[in-house]
Design a protein around this motif. Sequence first.
Motif, PDB file in Angstrom:
ATOM      1  N   GLY A 166       0.780  -1.230   0.000  1.00  0.00           N
ATOM      2  CA  GLY A 166       0.000   0.000   0.000  1.00  0.00           C
ATOM      3  C   GLY A 166       0.811   1.279   0.000  1.00  0.00           C
ATOM      4  O   GLY A 166       0.238   2.374   0.076  1.00  0.00           O
ATOM      5  N   LEU A 167       2.132   1.182  -0.115  1.00  0.00           N
ATOM      6  CA  LEU A 167       2.986   2.364  -0.015  1.00  0.00           C
ATOM      7  C   LEU A 167       3.257   3.027  -1.362  1.00  0.00           C
ATOM      8  O   LEU A 167       3.724   4.168  -1.407  1.00  0.00           O
ATOM      9  CB  LEU A 167       4.322   1.996   0.646  1.00  0.00           C
ATOM     10  CG  LEU A 167       4.224   1.421   2.056  1.00  0.00           C
ATOM     11  CD1 LEU A 167       5.614   1.083   2.589  1.00  0.00           C
ATOM     12  CD2 LEU A 167       3.507   2.392   2.989  1.00  0.00           C
ATOM     13  N   TYR A 168       2.989   2.332  -2.447  1.00  0.00           N
ATOM     14  CA  TYR A 168       3.289   2.868  -3.783  1.00  0.00           C
ATOM     15  C   TYR A 168       2.463   4.121  -4.065  1.00  0.00           C
ATOM     16  O   TYR A 168       1.276   4.201  -3.717  1.00  0.00           O
ATOM     17  CB  TYR A 168       2.983   1.804  -4.836  1.00  0.00           C
ATOM     18  CG  TYR A 168       3.047   2.313  -6.258  1.00  0.00           C
ATOM     19  CD1 TYR A 168       4.267   2.436  -6.909  1.00  0.00           C
ATOM     20  CD2 TYR A 168       1.888   2.682  -6.942  1.00  0.00           C
ATOM     21  CE1 TYR A 168       4.333   2.905  -8.222  1.00  0.00           C
ATOM     22  CE2 TYR A 168       1.939   3.146  -8.243  1.00  0.00           C
ATOM     23  CZ  TYR A 168       3.172   3.257  -8.880  1.00  0.00           C
ATOM     24  OH  TYR A 168       3.220   3.724 -10.161  1.00  0.00           O
ATOM     25  N   ARG A 169       3.118   5.089  -4.699  1.00  0.00           N
ATOM     26  CA  ARG A 169       2.417   6.260  -5.218  1.00  0.00           C
ATOM     27  C   ARG A 169       2.921   6.545  -6.621  1.00  0.00           C
ATOM     28  O   ARG A 169       4.124   6.660  -6.862  1.00  0.00           O
ATOM     29  CB  ARG A 169       2.638   7.497  -4.325  1.00  0.00           C
ATOM     30  CG  ARG A 169       1.942   7.408  -2.965  1.00  0.00           C
ATOM     31  CD  ARG A 169       0.428   7.326  -3.097  1.00  0.00           C
ATOM     32  NE  ARG A 169      -0.233   7.242  -1.806  1.00  0.00           N
ATOM     33  CZ  ARG A 169      -0.488   6.116  -1.143  1.00  0.00           C
ATOM     34  NH1 ARG A 169      -0.101   4.958  -1.667  1.00  0.00           N
ATOM     35  NH2 ARG A 169      -1.103   6.117   0.008  1.00  0.00           N
ATOM     36  N   GLY A 170       1.986   6.612  -7.544  1.00  0.00           N
ATOM     37  CA  GLY A 170       2.335   6.844  -8.938  1.00  0.00           C
ATOM     38  C   GLY A 170       1.436   7.880  -9.553  1.00  0.00           C
ATOM     39  O   GLY A 170       1.166   8.916  -8.951  1.00  0.00           O
ATOM     40  N   GLN A 171       0.924   7.592 -10.728  1.00  0.00           N
ATOM     41  CA  GLN A 171       0.109   8.541 -11.480  1.00  0.00           C
ATOM     42  C   GLN A 171      -1.320   8.033 -11.575  1.00  0.00           C
ATOM     43  O   GLN A 171      -1.566   6.915 -12.026  1.00  0.00           O
ATOM     44  CB  GLN A 171       0.693   8.730 -12.879  1.00  0.00           C
ATOM     45  CG  GLN A 171      -0.036   9.770 -13.701  1.00  0.00           C
ATOM     46  CD  GLN A 171       0.666  10.031 -15.030  1.00  0.00           C
ATOM     47  OE1 GLN A 171       1.872   9.853 -15.148  1.00  0.00           O
ATOM     48  NE2 GLN A 171      -0.102  10.439 -16.033  1.00  0.00           N
ATOM     49  N   ALA A 172      -2.262   8.859 -11.153  1.00  0.00           N
ATOM     50  CA  ALA A 172      -3.667   8.477 -11.203  1.00  0.00           C
ATOM     51  C   ALA A 172      -4.183   8.540 -12.630  1.00  0.00           C
ATOM     52  O   ALA A 172      -3.574   9.136 -13.531  1.00  0.00           O
ATOM     53  CB  ALA A 172      -4.494   9.397 -10.308  1.00  0.00           C
ATOM     54  N   GLY A 173      -5.342   7.904 -12.843  1.00  0.00           N
ATOM     55  CA  GLY A 173      -5.963   7.922 -14.152  1.00  0.00           C
ATOM     56  C   GLY A 173      -6.469   9.288 -14.538  1.00  0.00           C
ATOM     57  O   GLY A 173      -6.513  10.219 -13.723  1.00  0.00           O
ATOM     58  N   THR A 174      -6.884   9.393 -15.781  1.00  0.00           N
ATOM     59  CA  THR A 174      -7.266  10.684 -16.331  1.00  0.00           C
ATOM     60  C   THR A 174      -8.684  11.087 -15.972  1.00  0.00           C
ATOM     61  O   THR A 174      -9.081  12.232 -16.168  1.00  0.00           O
ATOM     62  CB  THR A 174      -7.137  10.662 -17.861  1.00  0.00           C
ATOM     63  OG1 THR A 174      -7.990   9.627 -18.393  1.00  0.00           O
ATOM     64  CG2 THR A 174      -5.699  10.384 -18.275  1.00  0.00           C
ATOM     65  N   GLY A 175      -9.476  10.152 -15.450  1.00  0.00           N
ATOM     66  CA  GLY A 175     -10.866  10.432 -15.134  1.00  0.00           C
ATOM     67  C   GLY A 175     -11.729  10.434 -16.380  1.00  0.00           C
ATOM     68  O   GLY A 175     -11.277  10.167 -17.487  1.00  0.00           O
ATOM     69  N   GLY A 176     -13.003  10.724 -16.191  1.00  0.00           N
ATOM     70  CA  GLY A 176     -13.916  10.782 -17.332  1.00  0.00           C
ATOM     71  C   GLY A 176     -14.705   9.499 -17.485  1.00  0.00           C
ATOM     72  O   GLY A 176     -14.344   8.457 -16.953  1.00  0.00           O
ATOM     73  N   PRO A 177     -15.795   9.566 -18.241  1.00  0.00           N
ATOM     74  CA  PRO A 177     -16.671   8.400 -18.411  1.00  0.00           C
ATOM     75  C   PRO A 177     -16.054   7.355 -19.319  1.00  0.00           C
ATOM     76  O   PRO A 177     -15.195   7.648 -20.155  1.00  0.00           O
ATOM     77  CB  PRO A 177     -17.937   8.998 -19.046  1.00  0.00           C
ATOM     78  CG  PRO A 177     -17.432  10.204 -19.790  1.00  0.00           C
ATOM     79  CD  PRO A 177     -16.303  10.756 -18.954  1.00  0.00           C
TER      80      PRO A 177
END
Length: 289
Positions: A255-266
Motif C-alpha cells: 500500500g505504499l506505492y504512489r504513482g500517477q492516477a488515471g485521467t478520469g472521465g466516463p
Amino acid sequence: MTLYIASLNSGSNGNCYYVGNGRESVLIDAGIPCRETERRMRSLGLSLSTVKAIFISHEHDDHIRGLEVLSRRYQLPVYISDNTLQQLRLSLEPQLVMRLDPRVRVTAGDLTITPFPKTHDASDPCSFVVSSPTVRIGIFTDLGVVCEQLTHHFGQCHAAFLETNYDEQLLDQGRYPHFLKNRIRGGFGHLSNRQALELFVRHRPDFMSHLFLSHLSRDNNRPELVLDLFEKEARGTKIVIASRDHETELYAIDGLYRGQAGTGGPIAPARHIPSVIRSRPPIVQGSLF
C-alpha cells in the motif's frame, strides 16, 4: 497491513485467486482440481491451513471445478449466493455452506471481503474486493460491461485482477460461430482488452501498484499483445499476466506505492452489442471462452 496475492490459474480452463495476510487467507473461486490447487500453493510456499474460506463468484464450471473436493478435504466454508448454489450439481457439506449476500461484507479474521453484483451470463454473479485495514485487492473477471460499481471499486484498489479476455480483431476474425462471438462481447460475457484498458487509463488510483491481466482467451487473445498494450499506459504500475497454464509469483502489496492516477472521465459504451442480446440471455452451465 501487507497483503500477499497470487493467481493460481486464470482462464476458461479454471480460475482460482489467493489473497492472504501471512496468517489467514481466502480463495476466490475454486476452478482447478484440488490436487492442482495444493501443488500450486506449495510451489509458492503457501499452506492451505491458513485458508479460512472459499468465495464463489458464479456457477460456471471454470470457477467451481475443484470446489467440492477442496471444501470437503480441508473443511473450508464456502460463501455462495442462494441463486448460485441452486445452479450447482455438487454435493457440498451443508454445515460448510455460508450464504453470500452480494451487498453484505464478510470478515475472515483481519480480512474483509466485499462482494458486489456484476453483469455476466450467470444466475447471481458477483465480484470481490479483499481488504486488510490498509490495503485493498480487487478480483474483477467475467464482466459483461464496465459498470459504475466496478469503476468505483477499481478506483479504490492497491492491486487488481482485471479481465482482459479478448482482442476485438482476433475475436472478429476468429473461428467462433457468430452467436458465440455475440455472447462474449454482448454485455453479459467478457471484457475486451480495449474496455479493460480504458478502465485502467481513466480510473486507476495513484496507489495501484500492480495490475494482473486476467482470464485471457486461448483463441481470441495473445499474452504478448495485451501486455504490450497495458505497459505503454502503465505509468509505473507493474503489469502481470495471470496465466491460464500456471500460477503467478506471490506478490506483496504493502500500500505504499504512489504513482500517477488515471485521467478520469466516463467510459465509452461497449461496442458490438447486438440489440437481440441487450437483455439477459438464458442462464447456461459452462463458461465463455
